[in-house]
Scaffold this motif. Structure first.
Motif, PDB file in Angstrom:
ATOM      1  N   GLU A 133      15.481   8.355 -15.318  1.00 24.74           N
ATOM      2  CA  GLU A 133      15.117   8.807 -16.628  1.00 24.74           C
ATOM      3  C   GLU A 133      13.648   8.400 -17.012  1.00 24.74           C
ATOM      4  O   GLU A 133      13.441   7.977 -18.113  1.00 24.74           O
ATOM      5  N   ILE A 134      12.754   8.229 -16.034  1.00 25.96           N
ATOM      6  CA  ILE A 134      11.255   8.075 -16.348  1.00 25.96           C
ATOM      7  C   ILE A 134      10.450   8.918 -15.755  1.00 25.96           C
ATOM      8  O   ILE A 134      10.860   9.459 -14.698  1.00 25.96           O
ATOM      9  N   PRO A 135       9.098   8.912 -16.385  1.00 31.95           N
ATOM     10  CA  PRO A 135       8.301  10.012 -15.784  1.00 31.95           C
ATOM     11  C   PRO A 135       7.731   9.805 -14.158  1.00 31.95           C
ATOM     12  O   PRO A 135       7.709   8.577 -13.882  1.00 31.95           O
ATOM     13  N   GLU A 136       7.612  10.675 -13.432  1.00 37.51           N
ATOM     14  CA  GLU A 136       6.958  10.502 -12.155  1.00 37.51           C
ATOM     15  C   GLU A 136       5.822   9.826 -12.086  1.00 37.51           C
ATOM     16  O   GLU A 136       5.688   8.816 -11.218  1.00 37.51           O
ATOM     17  N   ARG A 137       4.999   9.744 -12.953  1.00 34.70           N
ATOM     18  CA  ARG A 137       3.654   8.966 -13.077  1.00 34.70           C
ATOM     19  C   ARG A 137       3.861   7.730 -13.208  1.00 34.70           C
ATOM     20  O   ARG A 137       3.388   6.801 -12.442  1.00 34.70           O
ATOM     21  N   THR A 138       5.198   7.270 -13.891  1.00 32.52           N
ATOM     22  CA  THR A 138       5.768   5.888 -14.048  1.00 32.52           C
ATOM     23  C   THR A 138       6.153   5.475 -12.603  1.00 32.52           C
ATOM     24  O   THR A 138       5.883   4.264 -12.293  1.00 32.52           O
ATOM     25  N   VAL A 139       6.991   6.427 -12.102  1.00 33.78           N
ATOM     26  CA  VAL A 139       7.677   6.163 -10.718  1.00 33.78           C
ATOM     27  C   VAL A 139       6.316   5.732  -9.416  1.00 33.78           C
ATOM     28  O   VAL A 139       6.314   4.923  -8.907  1.00 33.78           O
ATOM     29  N   ASP A 140       5.501   6.278  -9.721  1.00 34.78           N
ATOM     30  CA  ASP A 140       4.055   6.186  -9.008  1.00 34.78           C
ATOM     31  C   ASP A 140       3.406   4.847  -9.149  1.00 34.78           C
ATOM     32  O   ASP A 140       3.128   4.334  -8.180  1.00 34.78           O
TER      33      ASP A 140
END
Length: 205
Positions: free
Chosen positions: A172-179
């Motif tokens: 439940e976090i943005p893909e940008r944060t995953v990157d």
């Protein structure tokens, strides 16, 4: 006696962070301002790195708005001060409430400020740490990884073939944060990508 309510994080500091994100974001970029709530922190991210010529050490002392017309309007509304004091007020507000100073991080196209939360005892946490992070792995990584990185490692260990989008949805976090998390883990040598892009590949610890 009268009931006194005290917020976990000072409202004045969070308000200042949002105003800072609105006033200083790079509106040429299409990314959105993000407010991410994690177990160990609340993080405000805005598009746009530091203004040219400004260093992290200048924050809290020097005012150099990216959007002077917008900043001027906010100043006339008494929402901001044109003296570069927003960062200092956030730091002072956290200190006055007995909390750790906000953590500032920045890249070429983003700026973030994170407010550490006071973690509850493990038995009271909403999201228990997965057993996969216990033992040797937990002992080796605890000091170096924050909660978000731990949960990402946990998700990767559960399903090594996960893609960034799938990891973002799971945590439940943005893909940008995953990157950003993946880049940090790769840089630290905690994970690596194996296999062919055509066949999907997988993450390996």
């Amino acid at each position: 006696g009268a009931r006194v309510e005290k917020l976990e994080l000072p409202e004045s500091a969070l308000r200042e962070a949002l105003l800072n994100a609105i006033a200083h974001r790079d509106y040429r970029l299409t990314d959105h301002i993000q407010v991410n709530i994690f177990q160990d922190r609340v993080e405000v991210i805005n598009p746009g790195g530091l203004v040219a010529g400004l260093k992290k050490s200048d924050l809290g002392r020097v005012s150099r708005p990216r959007n002077p017309l917008l900043f001027s309007m906010l100043e006339r509304m008494n929402l901001v001060e044109n003296i570069g004091s927003g960062i200092k007020r956030m730091r002072d507000s956290m200190k006055d409430n007995g909390l750790s100073a906000p953590v500032i991080d920045t890249g070429d196209t983003w700026f973030s400020i994170a407010f550490p939360r006071v973690l509850q005892k493990p038995a009271e946490r909403d999201v228990p740490l997965n057993g996969a992070l216990n033992g040797a792995l937990n002992g080796a990584l605890n000091g170096a990884l924050n909660e978000g990185l731990k949960y990402l490692l946990d998700a990767i260990q559960e399903k090594p073939g996960s893609r960034r989008k799938e990891l973002g949805e799971k945590l439940e976090i943005p893909e940008r944060t995953v990157d950003r998390y993946i880049a940090e883990l790769i840089s630290d040598g905690k994970i690596e990508r194996r296999g062919s892009k055509k066949t999907g590949g997988y993450w390996a610890l």
